[in-house]
Design a protein around this motif. Structure first.
Motif, short mmCIF file in Angstrom:
data_model
loop_
_atom_site.label_atom_id
_atom_site.label_comp_id
_atom_site.label_asym_id
_atom_site.label_seq_id
_atom_site.Cartn_x
_atom_site.Cartn_y
_atom_site.Cartn_z
N TYR A 213 0.71 -1.24 0.08
CA TYR A 213 0.03 -0.19 -0.13
C TYR A 213 0.84 1.21 -0.01
N ALA A 214 1.94 1.27 0.85
CA ALA A 214 3.02 2.46 0.66
C ALA A 214 3.58 2.54 -0.60
N LEU A 215 3.91 1.52 -1.27
CA LEU A 215 4.11 1.68 -2.62
C LEU A 215 3.13 2.27 -3.60
N SER A 216 2.13 1.73 -3.59
CA SER A 216 0.91 2.44 -4.17
C SER A 216 1.00 3.65 -3.93
N VAL A 217 0.76 4.06 -2.70
CA VAL A 217 0.62 5.55 -2.49
C VAL A 217 1.81 6.40 -3.27
N VAL A 218 3.00 5.93 -3.11
CA VAL A 218 4.13 6.70 -3.57
C VAL A 218 3.95 6.51 -5.22
N ALA A 221 1.53 9.45 -5.97
CA ALA A 221 2.09 10.72 -6.18
C ALA A 221 3.13 11.15 -7.23
N LEU A 222 3.82 9.96 -7.46
CA LEU A 222 4.90 10.32 -8.76
C LEU A 222 4.24 10.29 -10.11
N LEU A 223 2.81 9.67 -10.00
CA LEU A 223 2.35 9.70 -11.67
C LEU A 223 1.68 11.13 -11.59
N PHE A 224 1.11 11.56 -10.54
CA PHE A 224 0.57 12.76 -10.31
C PHE A 224 1.76 14.02 -10.77
N ILE A 225 2.93 13.78 -10.45
CA ILE A 225 4.02 14.68 -10.44
C ILE A 225 4.52 14.93 -11.89
N TYR A 226 4.85 13.65 -12.43
CA TYR A 226 5.47 13.32 -13.67
C TYR A 226 4.47 13.39 -14.81
N TYR A 227 3.32 12.72 -14.62
CA TYR A 227 2.38 12.93 -15.65
C TYR A 227 1.24 13.61 -15.89
N SER A 272 -3.93 -5.23 -1.50
CA SER A 272 -2.72 -4.42 -1.79
C SER A 272 -1.84 -4.80 -2.89
N VAL A 273 -1.98 -6.09 -3.26
CA VAL A 273 -1.14 -6.58 -4.39
C VAL A 273 -1.86 -6.21 -5.69
N ILE A 274 -3.11 -6.19 -5.86
CA ILE A 274 -4.03 -5.65 -6.84
C ILE A 274 -3.75 -4.18 -6.93
N THR A 275 -3.85 -3.43 -5.92
CA THR A 275 -3.62 -2.04 -5.96
C THR A 275 -2.46 -1.67 -6.48
N LEU A 276 -1.33 -2.18 -6.23
CA LEU A 276 0.09 -2.10 -6.72
C LEU A 276 0.01 -2.42 -8.24
N TYR A 277 -0.53 -3.63 -8.54
CA TYR A 277 -0.37 -3.92 -10.03
C TYR A 277 -1.28 -2.99 -10.62
N THR A 278 -2.30 -2.53 -10.27
CA THR A 278 -3.32 -1.45 -11.09
C THR A 278 -2.43 -0.17 -11.21
N MET A 279 -1.49 0.16 -10.27
CA MET A 279 -0.87 1.37 -10.37
C MET A 279 0.39 1.36 -11.55
#
Length: 453
Positions: A213-218, A221-227, A272-279
């Protein structure tokens, strides 16, 4: 003398390529199930094709591709003059990858048709599946050589759409395997925690759930910053926000009391695994947005190294981070298909595999007597669908084609320009995957009379 001994050793190993999977006269094959060994060798064929495709993208190989008949004859209905590596030169590696992946897909599709309804190794076609590797390699090489002499015409445009559909389905298969892996992981650690009466297993599940979940939140954030940019990139903002909301919703559903009662093994680890894969899939999608302001992976290169502003000059990098990570995930998923049967009957039914049966006494005797050979474990019935396995490799060939070419559509321009097609296919795949995971959570509630254990 040493050279002679080396040749003799190679010849003894070559007999495995011409024989069956049990390889009675050969000591160079590993002592393992023939079903597993056959899948690994076919997967090695796929990886060999991927390696050739990667090689085709190197500039040194491009210079040799000009000699082939389909190269640079016509692009977008107009003749092309070869001047460097930006116009037609930038298309050469991509067209070669299309033909290499066409050869792989044709090879596996041929076997998919040939192996329909094979029930056991007693079927004569099972010998073709599990042996004659040298001749199958010759067929593979022959189809590959023939593919490179296909005139361009509309081939690349038509094959592009095959790649889009196949890659979409393969992304769903990736997610299905990921869901199954997460469920199995959670079940095994919970069982170990109950048997050993140790809190360490619970702590491990909590740690990895929090980590994902922490990696997903990061990642969000990175997607909003760079894309995304203020006042622009509205599509990217909508995609990121929607997927974030959808992931939050399925995480809530996963821990609802009714869902927990119907599926005690359901929990936040899977979510959490599905959330990270979706990101991850969202990142892949945004990396194909054909807008320089909203996509840092787009470059505009010319022979003099200058950068051109404007959509017509945008060019996609060959080896950007999304492509490399996507290729790694593809390799892991393909190996997963080749090596593992699921612990869940529903997944095995969908993937046309069977649960690993307990080793019988006769099989144990085969293992003891194999002496470095693979033994036949499918005399009473196949452990996986030969036909469906090859169909999965067809989809894998199409997916890796789109990954290596950055979803570039040949013929629409003389430059390697990303299109919205790739964006929508990947976003729709992420939505379909979330819907599939949601179905695994609520299906026992909606269909209480069916067994989902």
């Amino acid at each position: 003398m040493g050279a002679c001994l080396g040749v003799c050793s190679l010849l003894s190993c070559a007999s495995c390529l011409c024989g069956s999977a049990p390889c009675v006269l050969c000591s160079c094959c590993p002592c393992s199930r023939s079903s597993t060994l056959s899948r690994l060798i076919f997967t090695a064929f796929l990886f060999l094709g991927v390696l050739v495709s990667v090689t085709m993208l190197s500039p040194s190989v491009e210079s040799q591709l000009y000699k082939l008949p389909w190269v640079c004859e016509e692009v977008a209905g107009s003749p092309v003059v070869l001047q460097g590596h930006i116009d037609c030169g930038s298309l050469l590696g991509h067209r070669a990858v299309y033909r290499m992946c066409f050869a792989m897909a044709a090879f596996f599709f041929l076997f998919s048709l040939l192996m329909i309804c094979v029930r056991s190794s007693r079927d004569p076609r099972a010998a073709i599946q599990n042996g004659f590797w040298f001749f199958k390699f010759l067929v593979f090489v022959g189809i590959t050589v023939g593919a490179f002499y296909i005139p361009d015409g509309s081939f690349s445009n038509i094959w592009f759409y095959f790649g889009v559909v196949g890659s979409f389905v393969f992304l769903l298969i990736q997610l299905l395997l990921l869901i199954d892996f997460a469920h199995s992981w959670n079940q095994r650690w919970l069982n170990k925690a109950e048997k050993s009466d140790s809190r360490a297993w619970y702590a491990g599940l909590f740690f990895f759930t929090l980590l994902f979940y922490a990696l997903s939140v990061v990642a969000v954030a990175l997607l909003f910053i760079y894309y995304t940019q203020p006042g622009a990139c509205y599509e990217g903002k909508v995609f990121i926000s929607l997927n974030l909301i959808f992931c939050f919703c399925v995480s809530i559903v996963a821990v609802l009391p009714k869902v927990q009662d119907a599926q005690p093994s359901s929990g936040l680890l899977q979510a959490s695994v599905i959330t990270l894969y979706t990101m991850f899939v969202t990142w892949l999608a945004l990396s194909n947005v054909p807008d320089r302001k909203c996509n840092p992976n787009l470059l505009t290169l010319f022979d003099n190294g200058t950068v051109l502003a404007g959509p017509e000059g945008y060019e996609t990098q060959w080896w950007d981070a999304p492509s490399i990570v996507g290729l790694i995930v593809f390799i892991l998923c393909t190996l997963f298909i080749s090596l593992r049967s699921s612990d869940h009957r529903q997944v095995n039914s969908l993937m046309q595999t069977e649960e690993c049966p307990p080793v019988l006494e006769a099989t144990q005797q085969q293992v003891a007597d194999c002496e470095g050979r693979a033994f036949d474990n499918e005399q009473d019935g196949v452990t996986y669908s030969y036909s469906f396995f090859h169909f999965c490799l067809v989809l894998a060939s199409l997916h890796v084609m789109m990954t290596l070419t950055n979803w570039y559509r040949p013929g629409e321009t003389r430059k390697m320009i990303s299109t919205w097609t790739a964006v929508w296919v990947k976003i729709c795949a992420s939505w379909a995957g979330l819907l599939l995971y949601l179905w695994t959570l609520v299906a026992p509630l909606l269909l209480p009379n069916r067994d989902f254990s």
